[in-house]
Write a protein that holds these residues in place. Structure first.
Motif, mmCIF file in Angstrom:
data_model
loop_
_atom_site.group_PDB
_atom_site.id
_atom_site.type_symbol
_atom_site.label_atom_id
_atom_site.label_comp_id
_atom_site.label_asym_id
_atom_site.label_seq_id
_atom_site.Cartn_x
_atom_site.Cartn_y
_atom_site.Cartn_z
ATOM 1 N N VAL A 29 1.256 4.354 -2.925
ATOM 2 C CA VAL A 29 1.443 5.720 -2.508
ATOM 3 C C VAL A 29 2.682 6.600 -3.188
ATOM 4 O O VAL A 29 2.456 7.653 -3.463
ATOM 5 C CB VAL A 29 1.031 6.024 -0.930
ATOM 6 C CG1 VAL A 29 1.108 7.334 -0.545
ATOM 7 C CG2 VAL A 29 -0.418 5.155 -0.541
ATOM 8 N N LEU B 200 2.147 6.968 -6.811
ATOM 9 C CA LEU B 200 1.131 7.883 -7.154
ATOM 10 C C LEU B 200 1.612 9.345 -6.718
ATOM 11 O O LEU B 200 1.636 10.264 -7.884
ATOM 12 C CB LEU B 200 -0.292 7.782 -6.330
ATOM 13 C CG LEU B 200 -1.093 8.750 -6.248
ATOM 14 C CD1 LEU B 200 -1.826 8.835 -7.733
ATOM 15 C CD2 LEU B 200 -2.184 8.589 -5.427
ATOM 16 N N LEU B 201 2.541 9.459 -5.739
ATOM 17 C CA LEU B 201 2.973 10.695 -5.561
ATOM 18 C C LEU B 201 4.093 11.132 -6.603
ATOM 19 O O LEU B 201 4.242 12.414 -7.178
ATOM 20 C CB LEU B 201 3.737 10.817 -4.316
ATOM 21 C CG LEU B 201 2.678 10.829 -2.995
ATOM 22 C CD1 LEU B 201 3.556 10.694 -1.639
ATOM 23 C CD2 LEU B 201 1.867 11.918 -3.033
ATOM 24 N N THR C 23 0.943 -1.144 0.117
ATOM 25 C CA THR C 23 -0.091 0.277 0.018
ATOM 26 C C THR C 23 0.798 1.179 -0.061
ATOM 27 O O THR C 23 0.898 2.087 -0.715
ATOM 28 C CB THR C 23 -0.897 0.074 1.355
ATOM 29 O OG1 THR C 23 -1.654 -1.473 1.149
ATOM 30 C CG2 THR C 23 -1.851 1.066 1.214
ATOM 31 N N ALA C 24 1.960 1.453 1.002
ATOM 32 C CA ALA C 24 2.744 2.486 1.035
ATOM 33 C C ALA C 24 3.610 2.558 -0.239
ATOM 34 O O ALA C 24 3.698 3.604 -0.952
ATOM 35 C CB ALA C 24 3.827 2.164 1.936
#
Length: 226
Positions: A170, A173-174, A166-167
């Motif tokens: 993220v 995405l960033l 999950t991290a």
């Protein structure tokens, strides 16, 4: 040409390597804790190469044999790859026999890199995508094998370690948000997912969200073309 493509692909996969090693090791530990030899996670990660499904398969192997149930469960868990495949049709044109492995090895992370990253000038696109896919699979196989081997001598609770993936998403995405001026694709994805999560719940929002995202991209693409 192949060496240049490998060197270009490697930096894109290093963040994925960290997540895959952690998750692969936890998967190997899980398999070993259930009484399986390290050979099982090694071969399953090599031939199945679907991380979420491999975790589910642990319980399938320990329960009664229900092939229809296993098929439907696999379809539900990995149905998002249908949408991945549709969006990669154009990317996979002209890559020859590499397409066979690219299709087999398409996971969430390889799709993310191959869909967004552009190989440097002079680097063959087909070889670039193949090395991205092969490196990611190698990380997963290595992690699962190491976890299976370490499970013989180390015993600890790995609950929660799956949050590493999950991290990782993220962070991806960033990075994409910073690299691109047009944030509409990311906003469409987040908005559609949030809406479907509210309507269908956490257990059934993925397929509707993927369908809605695909519909939105199709409509916005037509508007741009007009």
């Amino acid at each position: 040409m192949k060496r240049k493509a490998f060197r270009s692909a490697l930096p894109h996969t290093l963040p994925i390597c960290v997540g895959f090693l952690f998750l692969g090791i936890s998967y190997g530990f899980l398999m070993r804790s259930k009484g399986f030899s390290f050979v099982y996670p090694m071969l399953m990660s090599l031939f199945i190469f679907a991380g979420s499904m491999e975790f589910v398969t642990v319980e399938l192997l320990l329960s009664a044999f229900h092939p229809l149930h296993a098929f439907l469960l696999t379809l539900m868990v990995n149905a998002r790859h249908l949408f991945y495949g549709i969006s990669m049709l154009e990317k996979y044109k002209g890559v020859g026999l590499k397409k066979l492995y690219l299709i087999f090895g398409m996971c969430d992370e390889s799709f993310t890199v191959n869909c967004t990253a552009e190989p440097p000038e002079g680097v063959d696109r087909g070889w670039f995508m193949l090395f991205v896919t092969a490196l990611n699979q190698a990380y997963w196989v290595a992690g699962a094998t190491l976890g299976g081997l370490a499970g013989y001598v180390i015993h600890f609770d790995t609950t929660g370690i799956e949050f590493v993936m999950t991290a990782l998403f993220v962070v991806m995405l960033l990075n994409q948000w910073e690299d691109r001026r047009d944030h509409r694709p990311a906003l469409i994805g987040l908005g559609a997912s949030a809406l479907c999560l509210a309507l269908f719940g956490s257990g059934g929002f993925i397929l509707p969200a993927m369908a809605l995202i695909l519909l939105c991209f199709t409509l916005t693409g037509r508007e741009a073309a007009a």
